[in-house]
Design an enzyme around this catalytic site. Structure first.
Site, mmCIF file in Angstrom:
data_model
loop_
_atom_site.group_PDB
_atom_site.id
_atom_site.type_symbol
_atom_site.label_atom_id
_atom_site.label_comp_id
_atom_site.label_asym_id
_atom_site.label_seq_id
_atom_site.Cartn_x
_atom_site.Cartn_y
_atom_site.Cartn_z
ATOM 1 C CG ASP A 193 55.096 6.581 -0.744
ATOM 2 O OD1 ASP A 193 55.697 6.398 -1.819
ATOM 3 O OD2 ASP A 193 54.610 7.678 -0.402
ATOM 4 C CE LYS A 213 56.456 13.867 -6.414
ATOM 5 N NZ LYS A 213 56.177 13.359 -5.087
ATOM 6 C CE1 TYR A 253 54.782 14.840 -0.861
ATOM 7 C CE2 TYR A 253 52.526 14.063 -0.746
ATOM 8 C CZ TYR A 253 53.463 14.960 -1.224
ATOM 9 O OH TYR A 253 53.069 15.978 -2.058
ATOM 10 N NE ARG A 269 33.478 7.587 -13.661
ATOM 11 C CZ ARG A 269 32.502 6.739 -13.307
ATOM 12 N NH1 ARG A 269 32.765 5.726 -12.515
ATOM 13 N NH2 ARG A 269 31.272 6.920 -13.731
HETATM 14 C C1 LIG Z 1 55.123 13.320 -4.239
HETATM 15 C C2 LIG Z 1 54.926 12.208 -3.281
HETATM 16 C C3 LIG Z 1 53.642 11.721 -2.987
HETATM 17 C C4 LIG Z 1 52.373 12.373 -3.555
HETATM 18 O O1 LIG Z 1 52.293 12.243 -4.926
HETATM 19 P P1 LIG Z 1 51.518 13.290 -5.889
HETATM 20 O O2 LIG Z 1 51.733 12.693 -7.222
HETATM 21 O O3 LIG Z 1 52.175 14.618 -5.677
HETATM 22 O O4 LIG Z 1 50.107 13.326 -5.460
HETATM 23 C C5 LIG Z 1 53.531 10.646 -2.129
HETATM 24 N N1 LIG Z 1 54.617 10.075 -1.579
HETATM 25 C C6 LIG Z 1 55.871 10.513 -1.834
HETATM 26 C C7 LIG Z 1 57.028 9.842 -1.193
HETATM 27 C C8 LIG Z 1 56.069 11.589 -2.692
HETATM 28 O O5 LIG Z 1 57.310 12.038 -2.917
#
Ligand SMILES: *Cc1c(COP(=O)(O)O)cnc(C)c1O
Length: 366
Positions: A165, A190, A94, A42
């Site tokens: 982000d 993603k 998001y 961890r």
């Molecule tokens: C999908 C997404 C998230 C969240 O990510 P997860 O892996 O689904 O928890 C955050 N920001 C953006 C821009 C996203 O497309």
């Protein structure tokens, strides 16, 4: 080292005496006590260490922290803030992270959501307890562009940190740390994963400061860490990230132009289009415009749903960044409180042959 080279070699930290070319997966949760060894999985493990080194390199940061999802990464930043802190975030944030701020951190943090495309809105939102400005650019799902340099300058003057982000741009097209951000966040579910089969998230810091120590404490103490398998697969996927992103962006640009010229389409959102209000800022801070295109069809939600149902190759599913094209009527996924127009379709443009994608879209819109 150039990005393409780093993507291939940066996450391959092999310590085995047999010298395999590819780093093995170390599943062990614990390590034999010795002075320089890892202790417990961890806290750290070889595959996560490799992934974090790779991510720090790609985003030109001092260190990185990998998480079990993008939301876990984002929430860790909010958890590392002192209770009572105020943060400024974009209105088109998001939805999962916006919901986390509004629910999990209700009564703990204060938040103001503004349209960050207008700097004046950001400036007006600062309070004496503002500790963080959260940026998301291009934003999900409206592809709004925030001027990272300008917001970072404002935040610095007010003594607040900036986190960005960078999921939609990826380090292939945008390095927020170079533009003044202190922390970069990714949903590695993603484009990093790229094949719709890994859930993951990451934070990368510009410097290993006091706040970063708090973030690492949340990562290790909170324990929302990815498994060695997930880390291995991410390192593997990232090797092709630069080439996948070039393909996604090339296809997205052509599709955005095609949609812009189509009589059944009301509005197209893609920062690569000259008509996009954020195009010039995007061009000044990105080297490519990404692989997500949103558009509104003429008519309401029913028309949008009908178009989606007629597609053969674009799969009606949420998420983005995989090699397969995904499409969805976004407001349906975001729920009743959404600000997203009901007839807005979000497309994650995949790496199928462009001719097939265009033909499919043409048929569905006819
Ligand atoms: C999908 C997404 C998230 C969240 O990510 P997860 O892996 O689904 O928890 C955050 N920001 C953006 C821009 C996203 O497309």
């Amino acid at each position: 080292m150039k990005l393409e080279t780093l993507a291939i070699h940066g996450g391959n930290i092999v310590s085995d005496s047999e010298k395999p070319v590819v780093q093995p997966i170390t599943l062990s949760t614990t390590f034999i006590h010795q002075p320089e060894s890892m202790i417990y999985a961890r806290a750290n493990n070889p595959n996560r260490h490799a992934l974090e080194q790779l991510l720090a390199g790609l985003e030109k940061g001092a260190d990185a922290a990998a998480f079990s999802s993008g939301n876990a990464a984002g929430v860790s930043v909010f958890q590392a803030l002192e209770p009572g802190s105020h943060l400024i975030a974009p209105d088109d944030m998001y939805h999962g992270l916006k919901n986390a701020i509004l629910s999990i951190f209700k009564g703990v943090l204060e938040a103001t959501f503004v349209d960050m495309t207008d700097l004046e809105n950001v400036e007006k939102a600062f309070q004496s307890n503002t500790k963080l400005v959260w940026i998301e650019t291009p934003s999900n799902p409206l592809l709004k562009i925030t001027d990272i340099r300008a917001v970072a300058k404002l935040a610095k003057a007010k003594g607040a940190m900036v986190a960005c982000d960078n999921t939609f741009a990826t380090p292939v097209f945008q390095n927020p740390l170079d533009l003044g951000a202190d922390i970069v966040m990714h949903s590695s579910t993603k484009y990093f994963g790229g094949h719709s089969d890994i859930l993951g998230g990451a934070l990368i810091t510009k410097s290993e400061d006091e706040f970063w120590a708090k973030v690492k404490n949340v990562q290790i103490g909170g324990g929302a860490v990815p498994s060695p398998m997930d880390c291995y697969y991410l390192c593997r996927s990232i090797k092709t990230l630069p080439y996948r992103m070039k393909g996604h962006a090339e296809h997205a640009m052509v599709l955005a132009n095609f949609l812009s010229n189509h009589s059944a389409v009301e509005k197209v959102y893609y920062p690569g289009l000259k008509a996009h209000p954020g195009h010039e800022i995007a061009a000044s801070q990105m080297t490519g415009f990404g692989g997500v295109v949103s558009f509104q069809v003429k008519g309401g939600a029913e028309v949008a749903d009908r178009v989606i149902s007629k597609l053969k190759y674009f799969i009606n599913a949420t998420s983005l960044g995989g090699v397969e094209s995904l499409i969805e009527r976004r407001a349906a996924s975001e729920g009743p409180d959404t600000l997203t127009p009901q007839n807005l379709i979000r497309v994650s443009v995949g790496l199928e042959h462009l001719d097939d994608l265009l033909e499919d879209m043409e048929n569905a819109l006819a």
